[in-house]
Design an enzyme around this catalytic site. Structure first.
Site, PDB file in Angstrom:
ATOM      1  N   THR A 117       0.934  -1.562  -0.072  1.00 52.97           N
ATOM      2  CA  THR A 117      -0.139  -0.074  -0.070  1.00 52.97           C
ATOM      3  C   THR A 117       0.808   1.014   0.230  1.00 52.97           C
ATOM      4  OG1 THR A 117      -2.003  -0.995   1.496  1.00 52.97           O
ATOM      5  CG2 THR A 117      -1.926   1.498   1.628  1.00 52.97           C
ATOM      6  N   THR A 167       1.229  -4.293   4.502  1.00 51.10           N
ATOM      7  CA  THR A 167       1.325  -4.122   6.054  1.00 51.10           C
ATOM      8  C   THR A 167       0.222  -5.704   6.419  1.00 51.10           C
ATOM      9  OG1 THR A 167      -1.304  -3.151   5.565  1.00 51.10           O
ATOM     10  CG2 THR A 167       1.007  -1.679   6.775  1.00 51.10           C
ATOM     11  N   ASP A 168      -0.507  -6.528   5.486  1.00 51.84           N
ATOM     12  CA  ASP A 168      -0.712  -7.054   5.127  1.00 51.84           C
ATOM     13  C   ASP A 168       0.318  -8.572   5.976  1.00 51.84           C
ATOM     14  OD1 ASP A 168      -3.717  -6.219   4.815  1.00 51.84           O
ATOM     15  OD2 ASP A 168      -3.652  -7.103   2.861  1.00 51.84           O
TER      16      ASP A 168
END
Length: 332
Positions: free
Chosen positions: A15, A96-97
């Site tokens: 992201t 971030t996942d």
């Protein structure tokens, strides 16, 4: 003349490199659209922090990160660390996942010679409230501090610096999604100035798998325990050919009675079984409420199911004997 530290910035997507059609949109966007050169060019402040080399290694939404990508990334980082022109620090941009998984894998496989700092963002680069630029600035600042090398790979986000084993994604969309559960960050930032915590966590132990990387990681699955979860899930995994199972169980790694015969069958088939907990806080201790020694299972101790899966895959790839696994889990 004192030269600024040389930082190698390696991009993998996420992201932090995402773009949305609307500057107010923080949920509908395409990840991994911008390369690391673009991210650095948008931050003129970095000129006072470091000299840079850049590399776009991957361009992925981190939900699509695979174990094979971890191996390729670790191999590339080892080349940089052990090369003829080793940088003073490395910064890795990531999504971030799965950043907590990649960070933990790297913490188990990389030598602790230079600072390695990962960073990410919850909002795309195009957002009016983008968090990526400050996260990246702070990650670069941290990577210029040679004393941080012994902590192993770190994650910088939202004015905090976390050890790989302590960080998790604890919120679905808030800017401060990355953080710890029962642990403190090792440092906190004001702008690009880092302040060590008054009582920082201990430095990382040496990476237990910093020898030769395996060509591939064996298949290890996580099975989530819940009320009424069928034991057939375990049998299916064994039939599929998995080498290891991590059971993300309720409470203190509590094994349902209905699962015990299937676990016995899995162990008899040569599958290594780790008891973990779906609860992030606390630990699953060996032989507490379940006789791991007699049954042949391993307790995850303080590792989350995600971390236990990575640890187990590496130990199986390393052909570590089963009777040595419990001490390895306890050590990390």
């Amino acid at each position: 003349m004192n030269l600024l530290p040389r930082i190698h910035l390696l991009g993998t997507g996420g992201t932090i490199a995402g773009i949305a059609a609307n500057v107010m949109d923080t949920t509908h966007y395409s990840a991994a659209e911008l390369d690391v050169d673009h991210l650095v060019a948008a931050l003129p402040e970095v000129a006072g922090l470091a000299r840079f080399t850049t590399e776009q290694f991957l361009s992925l939404d981190s939900k699509d990160m695979q174990p094979a990508d971890w191996l390729k990334l670790a191999e590339r980082l080892r080349e940089l660390i052990n090369g003829a022109s080793t940088p003073d620090g490395i910064v890795i941009t990531h999504g971030t996942d799965t950043i907590e998984e990649t960070a933990f894998f790297l913490s188990l496989t990389l030598p602790r010679r230079i600072p390695i700092v990962m960073t990410a963002a919850m909002r795309p680069a195009s957002a009016r409230s983008a968090d990526g630029p400050m996260n990246l600035l702070q990650a670069i600042s941290a990577a210029t501090n040679p004393s941080l090398a012994t902590f192993g790979p770190l994650v910088a986000a939202n004015d905090r610096l976390w050890r790989a084993r302590d960080v998790t994604k604890r919120h679905t969309h808030a800017p401060d999604a990355l953080g710890g559960i029962e642990t403190a960050p090792i440092a906190m930032a004001t702008g690009t100035t880092w302040w060590l915590s008054p009582h920082p966590p201990t430095q990382a132990v040496d990476a237990p798998f910093n020898g030769r990387l395996p060509a591939a990681l064996p298949e290890v699955w996580i099975l989530h325990g819940h009320a009424g979860a069928p034991a057939a899930l375990i049998d299916f995994a064994v039939e599929h050919g998995v080498r290891g199972l991590v059971l993300a169980l309720a409470g203190h790694g509590s094994v349902p009675i209905s699962w015990e015969p299937a676990i016995t069958r899995a162990l008899a088939a040569g599958v290594t079984v780790v008891r973990a907990s779906r609860i992030r806080a606390g630990a699953v201790m060996a032989n507490a409420n379940y006789d791991d020694t007699a049954r042949g299972t391993i307790a995850s101790i303080a590792l989350s199911p995600l971390q236990a899966r990575i640890m187990l895959a590496l130990t199986l790839a390393d052909s570590a004997p089963r009777n040595a696994l419990q001490s390895l889990f306890a050590r990390n």
